[in-house]
Scaffold this active site. Structure first.
Site, PDB file in Angstrom:
ATOM      1  CB  CYS A 117     -43.885 -18.492 -21.801  1.00 34.00           C
ATOM      2  SG  CYS A 117     -44.177 -19.727 -20.507  1.00 34.00           S
ATOM      3  NE  ARG A 122     -47.234 -20.744 -18.001  1.00 30.16           N
ATOM      4  CZ  ARG A 122     -46.958 -19.938 -17.250  1.00 30.16           C
ATOM      5  NH1 ARG A 122     -45.848 -19.166 -17.488  1.00 30.16           N
ATOM      6  NH2 ARG A 122     -47.757 -19.621 -16.304  1.00 30.16           N
ATOM      7  CG  ASP A 307     -44.088 -20.147  -9.705  1.00 31.79           C
ATOM      8  OD1 ASP A 307     -43.823 -20.676 -10.726  1.00 31.79           O
ATOM      9  OD2 ASP A 307     -45.031 -19.395  -9.495  1.00 31.79           O
ATOM     10  NE  ARG A 399     -42.728 -11.308 -16.460  1.00 35.19           N
ATOM     11  CZ  ARG A 399     -43.360 -12.171 -17.051  1.00 35.19           C
ATOM     12  NH1 ARG A 399     -42.403 -12.894 -17.833  1.00 35.19           N
ATOM     13  NH2 ARG A 399     -44.318 -12.358 -17.017  1.00 35.19           N
TER      14      ARG A 399
HETATM   15  C1  UD1 Z   1     -49.735 -19.709 -12.255  1.00 31.96           C
HETATM   16  C2  UD1 Z   1     -48.688 -18.802 -11.746  1.00 31.96           C
HETATM   17  C3  UD1 Z   1     -47.535 -19.532 -12.287  1.00 31.96           C
HETATM   18  C4  UD1 Z   1     -47.428 -20.898 -11.630  1.00 31.96           C
HETATM   19  C5  UD1 Z   1     -48.429 -21.574 -12.046  1.00 31.96           C
HETATM   20  C6  UD1 Z   1     -48.348 -23.142 -11.481  1.00 31.96           C
HETATM   21  C7  UD1 Z   1     -49.692 -16.531 -11.952  1.00 31.96           C
HETATM   22  C8  UD1 Z   1     -49.748 -15.136 -12.575  1.00 31.96           C
HETATM   23  N1  UD1 Z   1     -48.797 -17.536 -12.460  1.00 31.96           N
HETATM   24  O1  UD1 Z   1     -49.712 -19.645 -13.845  1.00 31.96           O
HETATM   25  O2  UD1 Z   1     -46.244 -18.453 -11.521  1.00 31.96           O
HETATM   26  O3  UD1 Z   1     -45.987 -21.375 -12.056  1.00 31.96           O
HETATM   27  O4  UD1 Z   1     -49.752 -21.093 -11.823  1.00 31.96           O
HETATM   28  O5  UD1 Z   1     -48.513 -22.856 -10.187  1.00 31.96           O
HETATM   29  O6  UD1 Z   1     -50.458 -16.764 -10.986  1.00 31.96           O
HETATM   30  N2  UD1 Z   1     -53.021 -25.640 -18.386  1.00 31.96           N
HETATM   31  C9  UD1 Z   1     -53.644 -26.155 -19.468  1.00 31.96           C
HETATM   32  N3  UD1 Z   1     -54.665 -25.462 -19.897  1.00 31.96           N
HETATM   33  C10 UD1 Z   1     -55.165 -24.356 -19.496  1.00 31.96           C
HETATM   34  C11 UD1 Z   1     -54.245 -23.781 -18.339  1.00 31.96           C
HETATM   35  C12 UD1 Z   1     -53.366 -24.504 -17.824  1.00 31.96           C
HETATM   36  O7  UD1 Z   1     -53.355 -27.350 -19.842  1.00 31.96           O
HETATM   37  O8  UD1 Z   1     -55.907 -23.884 -19.935  1.00 31.96           O
HETATM   38  C13 UD1 Z   1     -51.773 -26.371 -18.014  1.00 31.96           C
HETATM   39  C14 UD1 Z   1     -50.567 -25.433 -17.899  1.00 31.96           C
HETATM   40  O9  UD1 Z   1     -49.816 -25.605 -18.937  1.00 31.96           O
HETATM   41  C15 UD1 Z   1     -49.690 -26.106 -16.856  1.00 31.96           C
HETATM   42  C16 UD1 Z   1     -50.489 -26.463 -15.891  1.00 31.96           C
HETATM   43  O10 UD1 Z   1     -51.817 -26.526 -16.516  1.00 31.96           O
HETATM   44  O11 UD1 Z   1     -49.015 -27.443 -17.141  1.00 31.96           O
HETATM   45  C17 UD1 Z   1     -50.953 -25.470 -14.618  1.00 31.96           C
HETATM   46  O12 UD1 Z   1     -51.072 -24.026 -15.026  1.00 31.96           O
HETATM   47  P1  UD1 Z   1     -51.715 -22.881 -14.453  1.00 31.96           P
HETATM   48  O13 UD1 Z   1     -51.847 -23.541 -13.246  1.00 31.96           O
HETATM   49  O14 UD1 Z   1     -52.903 -22.553 -14.936  1.00 31.96           O
HETATM   50  O15 UD1 Z   1     -50.710 -21.816 -14.572  1.00 31.96           O
HETATM   51  P2  UD1 Z   1     -50.938 -20.431 -14.361  1.00 31.96           P
HETATM   52  O16 UD1 Z   1     -52.156 -19.837 -14.030  1.00 31.96           O
HETATM   53  O17 UD1 Z   1     -50.743 -20.079 -16.050  1.00 31.96           O
END
Ligand code: UD1
Length: 420
Positions: A117, A122, A307, A399
């Site tokens: 995105c 992500r 955020d 959104r």
């Molecule tokens: C959630 C929030 C988003 C916020 C983010 C971090 C929701 C709907 N969205 O997104 O608004 O900016 O938390 O606070 O609640 N990652 C990996 N592998 C994975 C999952 C994550 O490498 O399987 C990485 C991501 O690329 C990122 C970091 O971990 O760099 C944190 O991501 P994550 O906490 O999972 O964010 P979201 O849950 O997508």
């Protein structure tokens, strides 16, 4: 496409109602897949992302009623369709939150990979690896996550997350409630939205310990039942309006906002010269004197929220002195920088760090939003700028910010939506 016009320079004053949190509502809605229901969520915000999750759950065969006047979402019924299609998932990454509940309850799920995105790649590898540790067999084929629980059941396990992920913690927490035996999630995310999800799951009959810590213990095998749960107030919306009060030199009461949910955002705002005071009904944010530059680095909760990074940067553009802003969560989250510079901000960035040198004032300009938090940072800059700012691509704002122009106009901003 709608646009927002702002004529800046007016200090804001009054009270802003803080809506239910989008990032809490989305996983809570996915939790509706775990029980026959009904799961009734109160304090539900009216946002485009809520409509997308409603569409997805209906696609799975659930009955979802959103009573916007009463601010309630009611979710009931069983899933008949176990595939989350690309057409819906690509609109909203949080759609991947249906994976854990579908797999745990029905033993199978097919969910489109969300893809990258605007703010970064992500991946969802932590969700997938965690579910595999609960016994799932997962393959990625034709852009879809194909998951199966042998014998129809997941099994509890000890999962140590290598990095903190909000979404992976939520997916695993929901799946673990229906898995057989005990699950421990180590290095779990501690965001207030996760505590809210855990509280709701407990109301539905789940057994969870360690809420609010980075170690969650879930005694699986529970049958989850109907429940009613109030969605926690949106800490990011609250932080955004706190910046609106600060950048305009005004005072706002944020109805329903909770200090403990702001984490380090409150401390950093105080360092920057902004008063943040708790009241019986929320928070009062006041800027009496000048703003000072204060450094931040984004981190998982209770650290400074990624955020809030764009909004805070908008604030720092008019602070006295310099501030260094380091983004550690997402690799490409400075897209608001060139737009803020078009409004007269002085910012240099390299890699994951930006140096903001405050200027006495910004000047209004036409600007373009690229993602949700970037777009609201441009609204904040517009509120402080001299002259007129037009923010294009307002659908990003819709959104995640409920009635943003109405809420700001009610506290004295000169702002209106131009239907396009
Ligand atoms: C959630 C929030 C988003 C916020 C983010 C971090 C929701 C709907 N969205 O997104 O608004 O900016 O938390 O606070 O609640 N990652 C990996 N592998 C994975 C999952 C994550 O490498 O399987 C990485 C991501 O690329 C990122 C970091 O971990 O760099 C944190 O991501 P994550 O906490 O999972 O964010 P979201 O849950 O997508």
């Amino acid at each position: 496409m709608d646009r927002i016009r702002i004529r800046g320079g007016k200090p804001l004053s009054g009270s802003v109602p803080i809506s239910g949190a989008k990032n809490a509502a989305l996983p809570l809605m996915a939790a509706g897949l775990l029980a026959d229901g009904p799961l009734v969520l109160t304090n539900a915000p009216d946002l485009a992302d809520i409509a997308t999750m409603t569409q997805l759950l209906r696609h799975h065969g659930l009955l979802v009623e959103h009573d916007k006047a009463a601010r309630t979402l009611s979710i009931s019924g069983n899933a008949k369709e176990l595939e989350a299609p690309y057409d819906i998932v690509r609109k909203m990454r949080a759609s991947v939150l249906v994976l854990g509940p579908l797999l745990a309850r029905y033993g199978r799920a097919r969910v489109s990979l969300p893809g990258g995105c605007a703010i970064g790649t992500r991946p969802v590898d932590l969700h997938i690896k965690g579910l595999e540790q609960l016994g799932a067999e997962i393959e990625i084929t034709s852009g879809y996550i194909e998951a199966r629980a042998p014998g129809g059941k997941l099994r509890g396990a000890r999962i140590i997350f290598p990095t903190v992920s909000v979404g992976a913690t939520e997916n695993l927490l929901m799946a673990a409630c229906l898995a057989e035996g005990e699950t421990e999630l180590v290095n779990a995310a501690r965001e207030p939205e996760i505590g809210d999800l855990a509280m709701c799951l407990m109301r539905m009959g789940a057994r969870i310990e360690g809420i609010g810590t980075d170690r969650l213990r879930i005694e699986g095998g529970a049958t989850l039942l109907a429940a009613t749960h109030p969605i926690v107030p949106d800490r990011i919306e609250a932080g955004t309006y706190a910046c609106a009060a600060a950048i305009t030199g005004g005072q706002l009461h944020l109805e329903g906002a909770r200090l403990e949910h702001l984490g380090s955002v409150a401390r950093v705002l105080r360092d920057a010269g902004v008063d943040v005071a708790e009241t019986h009904t929320g928070l009062t944010v006041t800027r009496r004197n000048g703003l000072r530059g204060a450094d931040v680095m984004t981190e998982p909760f209770p650290g400074f929220a990624t955020d809030m990074q764009a909004q805070y940067m908008a604030l720092m553009t008019v602070a006295e002195g310099a501030s260094m802003i380091t983004e550690t969560i997402f690799e490409n989250r400075f897209m608001h920088v060139p737009e803020l510079m078009r409004m007269g901000a002085r910012i240099n960035f390299h890699g994951s760090s930006a140096i903001v040198r405050g200027v006495p004032r910004l000047s209004g300009a036409p600007v373009m939003a690229t993602d949700l938090r970037a777009s609201v940072s441009l609204v904040l800059a517009g509120l402080a700028a001299e002259g007129e700012t037009i923010v294009n691509r307002v659908y990003h704002l819709d959104r995640g910010y409920e009635s943003v122009e109405a809420k700001l106009a009610a506290v004295g901003a000169d702002i209106e939506r131009l239907p396009g």
